[in-house]
Design an enzyme around this catalytic site. Structure first.
Site: not given
Length: 348
Positions: A118, A161, A197, A199, A286, A329
């Site tokens: 992405e 990440h 976070d 994620h 997020d 976001y």
């Protein structure tokens, strides 16, 4: 609380993200950092300074040199090869393929170093990522010199990440890991990283998974349901010397604050027992109920409460805290939620 911020983050202004089968403007955009900065100033959080240039040496302590060289040259190589849009990978060394050789072509290199498809690489990406590393190093240096008990690295693009030799999930250099290693190199015996976070911080886990001097704890959406999908399960406890120093809390869709808070309290108890000399917080907001690419249900007031919980735990044992900006976001609320964590911490 000191905030470190660089205008160079704006150089990362990609136009392309693959989302839901279509190309969209990336959710990770320059406005994110600017809205947070405006809220920092509005709330009078403290002084805002720019970083100095720390060079690549601290980056190379956690990232593979060939990977760093790829990031540095990727855009120029892409353009030289005739790339007309932004650089996106289209082939990967999958489980059925030998992925031990780094291809010569830029298309092959993109797939070799990308963990997901992405995130595009655009003009200015490397410069922004380098500046983000300087931001977190400046904030860490401030704490390590004894000038305060907390600091906020308003870095962008995010970093958690990014593995030792992979990028993706909007991340290129792992800012939290760079800060943790920098502290170790400056004489801090043990460092803890707390990733809040939505994620999983797969990159941070990857970097420290076999080490016992950096404790990693992450609260995140269950990877069976959420990006990055292939790391972040509860049975990932560390390996070799690192066994027992990795702690994951994968949480299901719809997780509300009461359940998320229980996981946070358990993570903080483990961190206190580890007796770190520094806590690095990968601060992604997020987890907010209106975030467009997440599925937790935290509300704005919850961020202030969990900031206070972190503050109470760390101040009780006199451990300085470095907050490093990661995801979030829901752009209109990102400033409120981020600064709520920071002011909550300060109020503890």
């Amino acid at each position: 609380m000191l905030t470190v911020y660089s205008e160079k983050h704006r150089l990362r202004d990609a136009k392309t993200e693959l989302h839901g089968g279509t190309f969209v403007r990336p959710f990770e955009c320059p406005e994110r950092a600017e809205i947070v900065l405006a809220r920092v100033r509005q709330e009078g959080l403290g002084e805002v300074i720019a970083p100095r240039d720390f060079g690549l040496a601290p980056v190379l302590k956690v990232h593979d040199p060939d990977f760093v060289r790829f990031l540095e040259n990727c855009w120029e190589d892409w353009v030289a090869a005739g790339g007309e849009g932004e650089a996106l990978p289209n082939v990967w060394p999958t489980r059925a393929m030998n992925g031990k050789r780094i291809p010569r072509s830029i298309d092959g290199k993109l797939g070799y170093y990308a963990l997901a498809g992405e995130t595009s690489i655009s003009d200015g990406t490397w410069e922004a990522a380098r500046a983000g590393a300087d931001v977190v190093l400046m904030a860490a240096e401030h704490l390590l010199s004894g000038q305060g008990q907390s600091a906020f690295a308003l870095s962008r693009p995010p970093g958690h990440h990014a593995a030792a030799d992979q990028y993706g999930g909007y991340c290129f250099l792992n800012n939290a890991a760079i800060a943790a290693q920098f502290a170790r190199d400056k004489g801090v015996e043990r460092v803890a990283v707390l990733d809040v976070d939505f994620h999983h911080g797969n990159g941070t886990q990857n970097i420290f998974y076999r080490r016992d001097d950096v404790f990693f704890a992450s609260l995140h959406g269950d990877p069976m349901d959420a990006f990055p999908h292939f790391l972040g399960h509860a049975d990932e406890l560390g390996e070799d010397a690192g066994e027992g120093f990795n702690l994951n809390f994968p949480l299901p869709p719809g997780t509300d604050y009461s359940h998320w808070r229980d996981a946070l309290d358990e993570a903080l108890a483990r961190i206190v027992a580890f007796k770190p000399g520094l806590l690095v917080i990968s601060l992604g907001v997020d987890t907010f109920e209106q975030d467009p690419i997440s599925f937790f249900k935290l509300r704005s007031d919850d961020f202030a409460d969990y900031g206070a919980r972190i503050g109470t735990a760390m101040k009780a044992v006199s451990v300085p805290a470095l907050f490093v900006m990661e995801g979030g976001y829901a752009v209109s609320e990102i400033g409120i939620n981020t600064v709520n964590v920071l002011t909550g911490f300060e109020s503890a």
